[in-house]
Scaffold this motif. Sequence first.
Motif, PDB file in Angstrom:
ATOM      1  N   GLU A 167       0.977  -1.281   0.111  1.00 57.15           N
ATOM      2  CA  GLU A 167       0.037  -0.095   0.116  1.00 57.15           C
ATOM      3  C   GLU A 167       0.767   1.267  -0.061  1.00 57.15           C
ATOM      4  O   GLU A 167       0.183   2.312  -0.032  1.00 57.15           O
ATOM      5  CB  GLU A 167      -1.002   0.152   0.913  1.00 57.15           C
ATOM      6  N   HIS A 168       2.119   1.195  -0.060  1.00 61.01           N
ATOM      7  CA  HIS A 168       3.063   2.267  -0.108  1.00 61.01           C
ATOM      8  C   HIS A 168       2.897   2.814  -1.271  1.00 61.01           C
ATOM      9  O   HIS A 168       2.716   2.293  -2.525  1.00 61.01           O
ATOM     10  CB  HIS A 168       4.439   1.814   0.013  1.00 61.01           C
ATOM     11  N   PRO A 169       2.820   4.420  -1.565  1.00 59.17           N
ATOM     12  CA  PRO A 169       2.655   5.091  -2.863  1.00 59.17           C
ATOM     13  C   PRO A 169       3.600   4.393  -3.613  1.00 59.17           C
ATOM     14  O   PRO A 169       3.336   4.592  -5.075  1.00 59.17           O
ATOM     15  CB  PRO A 169       2.675   6.532  -2.457  1.00 59.17           C
ATOM     16  N   TRP A 170       4.853   4.335  -3.412  1.00 56.42           N
ATOM     17  CA  TRP A 170       5.815   3.963  -4.198  1.00 56.42           C
ATOM     18  C   TRP A 170       5.338   2.672  -5.055  1.00 56.42           C
ATOM     19  O   TRP A 170       5.732   2.612  -6.288  1.00 56.42           O
ATOM     20  CB  TRP A 170       7.272   3.574  -3.524  1.00 56.42           C
ATOM     21  N   PHE A 171       4.939   1.559  -4.301  1.00 59.20           N
ATOM     22  CA  PHE A 171       4.533   0.265  -4.904  1.00 59.20           C
ATOM     23  C   PHE A 171       3.315   0.651  -5.759  1.00 59.20           C
ATOM     24  O   PHE A 171       3.365  -0.052  -7.005  1.00 59.20           O
ATOM     25  CB  PHE A 171       4.493  -0.899  -4.064  1.00 59.20           C
ATOM     26  N   VAL A 172       2.547   1.562  -5.283  1.00 56.18           N
ATOM     27  CA  VAL A 172       1.358   1.518  -6.105  1.00 56.18           C
ATOM     28  C   VAL A 172       1.580   2.000  -7.481  1.00 56.18           C
ATOM     29  O   VAL A 172       1.106   1.776  -8.569  1.00 56.18           O
ATOM     30  CB  VAL A 172       0.180   2.604  -5.309  1.00 56.18           C
ATOM     31  N   GLU A 173       2.501   3.107  -7.516  1.00 55.78           N
ATOM     32  CA  GLU A 173       2.905   3.538  -8.854  1.00 55.78           C
ATOM     33  C   GLU A 173       3.599   2.468  -9.705  1.00 55.78           C
ATOM     34  O   GLU A 173       3.260   2.555 -10.698  1.00 55.78           O
ATOM     35  CB  GLU A 173       3.749   4.897  -8.356  1.00 55.78           C
ATOM     36  N   SER A 174       4.609   1.802  -8.913  1.00 54.54           N
ATOM     37  CA  SER A 174       5.569   0.986  -9.659  1.00 54.54           C
ATOM     38  C   SER A 174       4.758  -0.152 -10.380  1.00 54.54           C
ATOM     39  O   SER A 174       4.981  -0.279 -11.514  1.00 54.54           O
ATOM     40  CB  SER A 174       6.282   0.307  -8.633  1.00 54.54           C
ATOM     41  N   ARG A 175       3.603  -0.624  -9.713  1.00 55.78           N
ATOM     42  CA  ARG A 175       2.826  -1.545 -10.608  1.00 55.78           C
ATOM     43  C   ARG A 175       2.030  -1.008 -11.503  1.00 55.78           C
ATOM     44  O   ARG A 175       1.200  -1.887 -12.086  1.00 55.78           O
ATOM     45  CB  ARG A 175       2.044  -2.350  -9.309  1.00 55.78           C
ATOM     46  N   SER A 176       1.884   0.158 -11.721  1.00 60.33           N
ATOM     47  CA  SER A 176       0.887   0.738 -12.682  1.00 60.33           C
ATOM     48  C   SER A 176       1.126   0.458 -13.841  1.00 60.33           C
ATOM     49  O   SER A 176       0.309   0.778 -14.966  1.00 60.33           O
ATOM     50  CB  SER A 176       0.449   2.135 -11.986  1.00 60.33           C
ATOM     51  N   SER A 177       2.479   0.381 -14.328  1.00 60.83           N
ATOM     52  CA  SER A 177       3.044   0.369 -15.710  1.00 60.83           C
ATOM     53  C   SER A 177       4.626  -0.069 -15.400  1.00 60.83           C
ATOM     54  O   SER A 177       4.949  -0.019 -14.580  1.00 60.83           O
ATOM     55  CB  SER A 177       2.824   1.497 -16.553  1.00 60.83           C
ATOM     56  N   ARG A 178       5.009  -0.365 -16.685  1.00 60.06           N
ATOM     57  CA  ARG A 178       6.539  -0.650 -16.896  1.00 60.06           C
ATOM     58  C   ARG A 178       7.307   0.263 -17.188  1.00 60.06           C
ATOM     59  O   ARG A 178       8.527   0.602 -17.276  1.00 60.06           O
ATOM     60  CB  ARG A 178       6.730  -1.581 -17.868  1.00 60.06           C
ATOM     61  N   THR A 179       6.650   1.680 -17.340  1.00 56.38           N
ATOM     62  CA  THR A 179       7.256   2.836 -17.732  1.00 56.38           C
ATOM     63  C   THR A 179       6.917   4.060 -16.833  1.00 56.38           C
ATOM     64  O   THR A 179       7.805   5.104 -17.135  1.00 56.38           O
ATOM     65  CB  THR A 179       6.851   3.411 -18.999  1.00 56.38           C
ATOM     66  N   ASN A 180       6.419   3.938 -15.795  1.00 55.13           N
ATOM     67  CA  ASN A 180       6.236   4.858 -14.727  1.00 55.13           C
ATOM     68  C   ASN A 180       7.742   5.283 -14.120  1.00 55.13           C
ATOM     69  O   ASN A 180       8.706   4.609 -14.136  1.00 55.13           O
ATOM     70  CB  ASN A 180       5.131   4.907 -13.713  1.00 55.13           C
ATOM     71  N   PRO A 181       7.550   6.432 -13.548  1.00 52.78           N
ATOM     72  CA  PRO A 181       9.068   6.985 -12.749  1.00 52.78           C
ATOM     73  C   PRO A 181       9.522   6.008 -11.763  1.00 52.78           C
ATOM     74  O   PRO A 181      10.715   5.854 -11.739  1.00 52.78           O
ATOM     75  CB  PRO A 181       8.865   8.267 -12.279  1.00 52.78           C
ATOM     76  N   LYS A 182       8.623   5.109 -11.176  1.00 53.70           N
ATOM     77  CA  LYS A 182       9.198   4.365 -10.137  1.00 53.70           C
ATOM     78  C   LYS A 182       9.038   2.694 -10.487  1.00 53.70           C
ATOM     79  O   LYS A 182       9.107   1.908  -9.730  1.00 53.70           O
ATOM     80  CB  LYS A 182       8.207   4.327  -8.985  1.00 53.70           C
TER      81      LYS A 182
END
Length: 546
Positions: free
Chosen positions: A122-137
């Motif tokens: 639930e960390h925002p880093w992981f939420v962003e990381s799992r959203s796509s293969r090209t996002n900043p994280k």
Amino acid sequence: MPDTALLPVTADHHAKDRPWWKGATIYQIYPRSFADSNDDGIGDLPGITRHLDYVASLGVDAVWLSPFFTSPMKDFGYDVANYRDVDPIFGTLADFDALIARAHALGLKIIIDQVYSHTSDEHPWFVESRSSRTNPKANWYVWADAKPDGSPPSNWQSVFGGPAWTWDARRRQYYLHNFLKEQPQLHVHDADVQDEIVDTAKFWLDRGVDGFRLDAINFTMHDPALTDNPPASDNSLKTRPFDYQAHVHNQSHPDIPLFLERLRRLIDGYGDRFTVAEVGGADSDREMKLFTRGNTRLNSAYGFDFLYASALDPKTVADAILLWPADADLGWPSWAFENHDAPRAVSRWVDIGNRDAFARMKMLLLVCLRGNIFLYYGEELGLTQVEVPFDLLQDPEAIANWPLTLSRDGARTPMPWIADARNAGFSNATPWLPVGGDHAALAVDRQEGDPDSLLHFTRRLLALRKASPALAIGDLTLVEVSSCVLAFERHADGETMLCVFNMAADPTEWRPAQPDGWRVRDTVNTVEGWTLGSYAALVAERIARS
């Protein structure tokens, strides 16, 4: 044990020049279970602050706080969702600042946990990381494609059971988790991730913390090639798939010390701060020494020499002591008999009838060891392991592996403050875990009123350690390691202390080479001359010859 094992373990003697943490006594508090200030059944930071006078009265030097950060509590704080804030169940950042201020006013240092190997899902880093293969994280966690047949990228297994890989449909990849699937593995090889970790450490240093305990630090980096782990070669009882492997590729990457050096450069800029690593596993001895070698990595490390030991006997203690020989380039050891991951020692190592005597002998032994020592909350009261029924279990590892894995909950139950109060004075609400059935009789108020209690005895021993350069930071030389007797000398600043322990229920006699050359400083249980009764022990000071 052969005579060649009876060797000195040399320390830095100069007490007046040593940093505060060298030889320190550190008191571990599990925040959920220490003191509840708002009657919701869960301990919190204001509850800790209200009881810091008690902690200071023990004579300890520092407090280690287990995680209190924002978390969904799938692993009770070791799944961090925000490294730089306090979870509302524990309070606020202002509450933490007040705790720091009160501790420092009492002369106590504050050490906090840092969990750098994984976060919460639930960390925002992981939420962003799992959203796509090209996002900043996208590269902040360990992601990998499936094998051609759709199976996980490697055979790695999770500590808590099952594969260490979970499929994520959004990225159509697997992510790594060495623990719960809700604890995705940070990609600490990545420079941006390291930058964020270092900035997090700086955040807490700027708030006044005096050091860090680094959780599961040997899990921080993995083999990027995702090489399969080989099978384990030992014949030990295996209750989890994790136990069937030698963990040489999913953890313990050789770049971990370089990361620790970067962290140390930051910490050194804040003066007399302290770092200690938790290192478990079959290779822990090598890794602890690697992580503490020289003056550019961590100050200290502790493993599970005693925490998972099946018995406390002379050979077990001697073997652990000898792992840290005289070596100017070697780190300073730390020792614990109890913590939040291990059963209470008096329930693990001795029968019910000998618990009180054993607890006193054990406390003197801990006080006499060379290195830092950790006291787990309630250890000074002799708290026992609580049998928590399955329907009340909170520990995810125990629930997943029931009934073969002993629950950690039994060592995390509420601190008993007032014997006759509801829930032994911990809270007016139903606690998150039950109070131990025999814990009210061991409550602080009962023991404060009994001058012969383990609580008063602990204070006396910690004062002895603090007043003695030999016990605090001295050399250690093993003198006797037999089936029941452990004897060693400690030396510093012209002082020599002899520490002798009968670690068995039957009385025994043991004499030093020059029995008239010693003056007894303290005893445990029944000691008559050099005859030691059941679980008896003594500390004696060498008499200076005129």
